[in-house]
Scaffold this motif. Structure first.
Motif, PDB file in Angstrom:
ATOM      1  N   SER A 165       0.879  -1.028  -0.088  1.00  0.00           N
ATOM      2  CA  SER A 165       0.071   0.105   0.073  1.00  0.00           C
ATOM      3  C   SER A 165       0.814   1.338   0.039  1.00  0.00           C
ATOM      4  CB  SER A 165      -0.876  -0.127   1.169  1.00  0.00           C
ATOM      5  OG  SER A 165      -0.076  -0.100   2.510  1.00  0.00           O
ATOM      6  N   SER A 166       1.905   1.058   0.060  1.00  0.00           N
ATOM      7  CA  SER A 166       3.001   2.468   0.297  1.00  0.00           C
ATOM      8  C   SER A 166       3.154   2.956  -1.063  1.00  0.00           C
ATOM      9  CB  SER A 166       4.399   2.071   0.954  1.00  0.00           C
ATOM     10  OG  SER A 166       5.257   3.113   0.759  1.00  0.00           O
ATOM     11  N   ARG A 167       3.632   4.193  -1.151  1.00  0.00           N
ATOM     12  CA  ARG A 167       3.992   5.015  -2.154  1.00  0.00           C
ATOM     13  C   ARG A 167       5.403   5.031  -2.440  1.00  0.00           C
ATOM     14  NH1 ARG A 167      -0.095   9.409  -4.416  1.00  0.00           N
ATOM     15  NH2 ARG A 167      -1.602   8.020  -4.901  1.00  0.00           N
ATOM     16  N   ARG A 168       5.952   4.718  -1.344  1.00  0.00           N
ATOM     17  CA  ARG A 168       7.719   4.941  -1.760  1.00  0.00           C
ATOM     18  C   ARG A 168       8.335   3.606  -2.062  1.00  0.00           C
ATOM     19  NH1 ARG A 168       9.996   6.997   3.681  1.00  0.00           N
ATOM     20  NH2 ARG A 168      10.919   8.618   2.538  1.00  0.00           N
ATOM     21  N   GLY A 169       8.902   3.779  -3.046  1.00  0.00           N
ATOM     22  CA  GLY A 169       9.557   2.892  -3.931  1.00  0.00           C
ATOM     23  C   GLY A 169       8.836   1.928  -4.888  1.00  0.00           C
ATOM     24  N   LEU A 170       9.291   1.066  -5.761  1.00  0.00           N
ATOM     25  CA  LEU A 170       8.980   0.614  -6.585  1.00  0.00           C
ATOM     26  C   LEU A 170       8.764  -1.051  -6.297  1.00  0.00           C
ATOM     27  CD1 LEU A 170      10.835   1.596  -9.925  1.00  0.00           C
ATOM     28  CD2 LEU A 170       8.431   1.789  -9.433  1.00  0.00           C
ATOM     29  N   PRO A 171       7.317  -1.705  -6.766  1.00  0.00           N
ATOM     30  CA  PRO A 171       7.141  -2.941  -6.487  1.00  0.00           C
ATOM     31  C   PRO A 171       8.333  -3.786  -7.001  1.00  0.00           C
ATOM     32  CG  PRO A 171       5.303  -1.853  -7.482  1.00  0.00           C
ATOM     33  CD  PRO A 171       6.543  -1.030  -7.502  1.00  0.00           C
ATOM     34  N   LEU A 172       8.560  -4.859  -6.452  1.00  0.00           N
ATOM     35  CA  LEU A 172       9.537  -5.863  -6.820  1.00  0.00           C
ATOM     36  C   LEU A 172       9.279  -6.458  -8.325  1.00  0.00           C
ATOM     37  CD1 LEU A 172      10.541  -8.061  -3.885  1.00  0.00           C
ATOM     38  CD2 LEU A 172      11.840  -6.362  -5.236  1.00  0.00           C
ATOM     39  N   GLU A 173       8.047  -6.495  -8.609  1.00  0.00           N
ATOM     40  CA  GLU A 173       7.629  -6.881  -9.919  1.00  0.00           C
ATOM     41  C   GLU A 173       8.115  -5.980 -11.075  1.00  0.00           C
ATOM     42  OE1 GLU A 173       4.285  -6.337  -7.935  1.00  0.00           O
ATOM     43  OE2 GLU A 173       5.756  -7.699  -6.828  1.00  0.00           O
ATOM     44  N   ALA A 174       7.882  -4.637 -10.641  1.00  0.00           N
ATOM     45  CA  ALA A 174       8.215  -3.456 -11.690  1.00  0.00           C
ATOM     46  C   ALA A 174       9.707  -3.376 -12.013  1.00  0.00           C
ATOM     47  CB  ALA A 174       7.875  -2.325 -11.075  1.00  0.00           C
ATOM     48  N   ILE A 175      10.374  -3.672 -10.607  1.00  0.00           N
ATOM     49  CA  ILE A 175      12.187  -3.881 -10.755  1.00  0.00           C
ATOM     50  C   ILE A 175      12.539  -4.837 -11.578  1.00  0.00           C
ATOM     51  CG2 ILE A 175      14.189  -3.855  -9.446  1.00  0.00           C
ATOM     52  CD1 ILE A 175      12.703  -2.443  -7.349  1.00  0.00           C
ATOM     53  N   ALA A 176      11.882  -6.071 -11.353  1.00  0.00           N
ATOM     54  CA  ALA A 176      12.393  -7.244 -12.138  1.00  0.00           C
ATOM     55  C   ALA A 176      12.084  -7.280 -13.452  1.00  0.00           C
ATOM     56  CB  ALA A 176      11.555  -8.455 -11.399  1.00  0.00           C
ATOM     57  N   ARG A 177      10.920  -6.720 -14.089  1.00  0.00           N
ATOM     58  CA  ARG A 177      10.672  -6.370 -15.269  1.00  0.00           C
ATOM     59  C   ARG A 177      11.611  -5.587 -16.022  1.00  0.00           C
ATOM     60  NH1 ARG A 177       5.532  -4.336 -15.165  1.00  0.00           N
ATOM     61  NH2 ARG A 177       6.283  -2.248 -14.727  1.00  0.00           N
ATOM     62  N   GLU A 178      12.041  -4.406 -15.344  1.00  0.00           N
ATOM     63  CA  GLU A 178      13.318  -3.745 -15.980  1.00  0.00           C
ATOM     64  C   GLU A 178      14.689  -4.506 -16.279  1.00  0.00           C
ATOM     65  OE1 GLU A 178      15.683   0.551 -15.524  1.00  0.00           O
ATOM     66  OE2 GLU A 178      14.004   0.133 -14.085  1.00  0.00           O
TER      67      GLU A 178
END
Length: 181
Positions: A53-66
């Motif tokens: 629920s946080s707005r700080r940082g990116l979800p791991l799935e988004a980082i993994a996609r990059e």
């Protein structure tokens, strides 16, 4: 991050970290030097989201996609290359090729005019990079002058960067997504 190999060694044991050279909403990029080889790189520190629920940082799935996108793009002359990936708990650190020439946008803005030959050379390289991406089934989705860097100040060689919004797509798939700021 599932399916992605990242170094478990502490990043600072292998790299010396220096000045900030860029930043974005969820990431800071610093110049670093690999201690074993003395090669310079750019370390992109991407803050991980701790709570869904946080707005700080990116979800791991988004980082993994990059990371997956960068790994699939191999080493193309017009696309930034990925050297290593680290996870220090708070950040995922992408060790990327260091590009020193600044943004294409700044280069063009500083000039009184750009010759047709120069403009053609830049456009040709951008299209080569995009063609390579599309041949791998990847769409950039955030292509803008700020995401095109010059390899060095005195060369017209460019690199496409920032694959955080990129997506792997298939020909049969229609992609509808809100992008940009």
């Amino acid at each position: 991050m599932e399916g992605i190999e990242y170094s478990t060694q502490p990043f600072e044991e292998l790299y010396e970290v220096f000045e900030e050279i860029g930043s974005g909403q969820f990431a800071v990029v610093r110049r670093c030097v690999e201690k074993a080889t003395c090669n310079e790189y750019a370390a992109k520190y991407i803050r991980k989201r701790r709570v869904a629920s946080s707005r700080r940082g990116l979800p791991l799935e988004a980082i993994a996609r990059e990371v997956r996108v960068l790994q699939r793009l191999d080493k193309h002359q017009n696309i930034i290359s990925l050297h290593q990936v680290f996870d220090n708990g708070q950040h995922v650190i992408l060790v990327l090729e260091l590009v020193r020439g600044g943004e294409l946008f700044e280069h063009i803005s500083e000039r009184e005019r750009l010759s047709e030959e120069e403009a053609s050379a830049f456009l040709h390289q951008i299209l080569q990079g995009l063609s390579h991406m599309h041949s791998k089934g990847i769409a950039h989705l955030d292509l803008k002058p700020e995401n095109v860097l010059l390899l060095s100040k005195n060369r017209q060689h460019i690199k496409l960067i920032d694959f955080g919004l990129s997506r792997e797509i298939t020909k049969a798939e229609e992609v509808r997504d809100l992008m940009g700021k």
